[in-house]
Write a protein that holds these residues in place. Structure first.
Motif, mmCIF file in Angstrom:
data_model
loop_
_atom_site.group_PDB
_atom_site.id
_atom_site.type_symbol
_atom_site.label_atom_id
_atom_site.label_comp_id
_atom_site.label_asym_id
_atom_site.label_seq_id
_atom_site.Cartn_x
_atom_site.Cartn_y
_atom_site.Cartn_z
ATOM 1 N N MET A 75 -1.328 -2.670 -6.935
ATOM 2 C CA MET A 75 0.016 -2.373 -7.400
ATOM 3 C C MET A 75 1.077 -2.739 -6.344
ATOM 4 O O MET A 75 2.142 -3.252 -6.676
ATOM 5 N N LEU A 76 0.744 -2.485 -5.085
ATOM 6 C CA LEU A 76 1.708 -2.789 -4.024
ATOM 7 C C LEU A 76 1.953 -4.293 -3.911
ATOM 8 O O LEU A 76 3.015 -4.723 -3.470
ATOM 9 N N MET A 77 0.954 -5.078 -4.312
ATOM 10 C CA MET A 77 1.091 -6.525 -4.169
ATOM 11 C C MET A 77 2.143 -7.134 -5.094
ATOM 12 O O MET A 77 2.549 -8.277 -4.912
ATOM 13 N N GLU A 78 2.600 -6.343 -6.055
ATOM 14 C CA GLU A 78 3.673 -6.846 -6.925
ATOM 15 C C GLU A 78 4.965 -7.096 -6.141
ATOM 16 O O GLU A 78 5.747 -7.969 -6.477
ATOM 17 N N LYS A 79 5.187 -6.281 -5.118
ATOM 18 C CA LYS A 79 6.455 -6.385 -4.376
ATOM 19 C C LYS A 79 6.258 -6.666 -2.887
ATOM 20 O O LYS A 79 7.225 -6.909 -2.179
ATOM 21 N N HIS A 80 5.002 -6.531 -2.414
ATOM 22 C CA HIS A 80 4.761 -6.631 -0.978
ATOM 23 C C HIS A 80 3.690 -7.678 -0.680
ATOM 24 O O HIS A 80 3.000 -8.137 -1.590
ATOM 25 N N SER A 81 3.539 -7.995 0.590
ATOM 26 C CA SER A 81 2.547 -9.008 0.993
ATOM 27 C C SER A 81 1.127 -8.457 0.859
ATOM 28 O O SER A 81 0.915 -7.249 0.748
ATOM 29 N N GLU A 82 0.154 -9.371 0.892
ATOM 30 C CA GLU A 82 -1.244 -8.971 0.787
ATOM 31 C C GLU A 82 -1.633 -8.100 1.993
ATOM 32 O O GLU A 82 -2.344 -7.103 1.848
ATOM 33 N N GLU A 83 -1.146 -8.482 3.156
ATOM 34 C CA GLU A 83 -1.440 -7.723 4.382
ATOM 35 C C GLU A 83 -0.933 -6.283 4.236
ATOM 36 O O GLU A 83 -1.630 -5.320 4.565
ATOM 37 N N PHE A 84 0.275 -6.177 3.710
ATOM 38 C CA PHE A 84 0.907 -4.870 3.502
ATOM 39 C C PHE A 84 0.085 -4.027 2.525
ATOM 40 O O PHE A 84 -0.235 -2.869 2.789
ATOM 41 N N ALA A 85 -0.248 -4.641 1.395
ATOM 42 C CA ALA A 85 -0.963 -3.921 0.340
ATOM 43 C C ALA A 85 -2.325 -3.433 0.835
ATOM 44 O O ALA A 85 -2.759 -2.324 0.527
ATOM 45 N N LYS A 86 -2.970 -4.278 1.622
ATOM 46 C CA LYS A 86 -4.299 -3.956 2.137
ATOM 47 C C LYS A 86 -4.235 -2.768 3.112
ATOM 48 O O LYS A 86 -5.087 -1.898 3.113
ATOM 49 N N ARG A 87 -3.206 -2.791 3.948
ATOM 50 C CA ARG A 87 -3.120 -1.741 4.959
ATOM 51 C C ARG A 87 -2.688 -0.397 4.370
ATOM 52 O O ARG A 87 -3.249 0.642 4.691
ATOM 53 N N PHE A 88 -1.672 -0.428 3.520
ATOM 54 C CA PHE A 88 -1.083 0.842 3.089
ATOM 55 C C PHE A 88 -1.524 1.308 1.705
ATOM 56 O O PHE A 88 -1.335 2.470 1.348
ATOM 57 N N GLY A 89 -2.067 0.402 0.898
ATOM 58 C CA GLY A 89 -2.539 0.800 -0.429
ATOM 59 C C GLY A 89 -3.743 1.718 -0.314
ATOM 60 O O GLY A 89 -4.509 1.631 0.651
#
Lengths: 216, 216
Positions: A75-89
């Motif tokens: 879900m986070l990858m809709e608005k954020h980078s893959e790195e971001f989504a992986k770390r914080f999702g």
């Protein structure tokens, strides 16, 4: 700047003032129990009954937390980078569940500071994670409610077919099937959710809150 | 279980009911601006003035968010593993700031759903991060307030000596010094924080909220 800072301190609204206005105390009412034990149903009923009594409460549950604050990586990858989504999702590993509960505890604590009865309804299977939330709050602010329904009852209900999927091995790390549920050792309240109705259970919770002077 | 689910849906408290009871609408009042521009001071004054008017509001700022929801890695290590603290703890890198703002936006959104005027006071220097919060909320719920004070004014105030440290190279990635501040292009309100008093600025914000029918 020093004048401004003094000004600030003179005019900040205290928790006590908010509680007085709201006609209830702030606290965290933490429901815990197996999937389909009735946590969310009872939590929303308590919220409704408190609302009717004029108190201020709010429910945090999967519906309003899993799509925002504790969104999954996908879900986070809709608005954020893959790195971001992986770390914080957040997924369902032990460390992800730990952070899931930590964030919910922190938000519930903010609601309590705002003079609101924050009601949370999450499986929250690990004792240590729940105890961490308790330890982060002032004494008496954490009211742990064990929604105690036998696994067989929850599995027979299975409204979303999750137990079926877990038994078939399609869902991994499912609480009660292949991931542990650690029941509270000393909860403020234990609800017999296998035999009583949600309405009866909600009344027990409200009665407890009244007995503690949290709501009138 | 189907009876229980029907029961649940019949008794859930709607946002509109909470707003009616609170005598104000829920929304997110998002302050943005340089360090020491006056965000937190004005935010708390607005909260105080709304409280006096009988409205329900709450301030999210560094004081109540940086020690809980958005704690630094070091702080998380008191109760959690090093791996946990490293992954979920927040510093000041671009990606950490992004998550900082995302979490705050998600929590402010929950407060708005509870019928509360959620007031946030964070530098929130990146336009995209603020726009992501705006996009996550229903139309009209996000009120962006640019607390516009010249860098020279903020640096002259410097109540915590942070600008001094940043100029000396002791603090890296400090907004306005060696990290950008992206001013809002089209904020709902711009406050001239270099020349007016916090009280005047807070009154402008309250007047705006009244004009939009958010508070009475």
């Amino acid at each position: 700047m020093s004048n401004v800072e003094v000004y600030w301190h003179e005019h900040v609204v205290s928790r006590e003032q908010r509680e007085e206005k709201n006609n209830n105390k702030g606290c965290v009412v933490w429901f815990t129990g197996l999937s389909a034990c009735g946590k969310s149903t009872v939590a929303n009923l308590v919220d409704y009954k408190l609302f009717q009594r004029g108190a201020h409460s709010f429910v945090l549950d999967g519906d309003n937390v899993r799509h925002g604050l504790n969104a999954a990586p996908k879900m986070l990858m809709e608005k954020h980078s893959e790195e971001f989504a992986k770390r914080f999702g957040l997924g369902f590993s032990a460390i992800d569940r730990e952070e899931n509960i930590r964030r919910i505890g922190a938000v519930a604590s903010l609601f309590a500071s705002a003079g609101i009865v924050a009601i949370t309804a999450f499986i929250s299977p690990y004792r240590r994670d729940r105890d961490n939330v308790r330890a982060s709050l002032p004494e008496g602010d954490f009211i742990e409610i064990f929604v105690d329904a036998p696994l067989e009852v929850c599995e027979a209900r299975d409204p979303k077919g999750l137990y079926k999927k877990a038994r078939a091995g399609e869902l991994k790390g499912f609480t009660g099937i292949d991931d542990p549920y650690e029941a509270p050792l000393n909860p403020e309240l234990r609800l017999e959710a296998g035999t009583k109705t949600p309405d009866q259970l909600a009344d027990e919770v409200v009665a407890y809150l009244v007995s503690k002077g949290i709501v009138k």
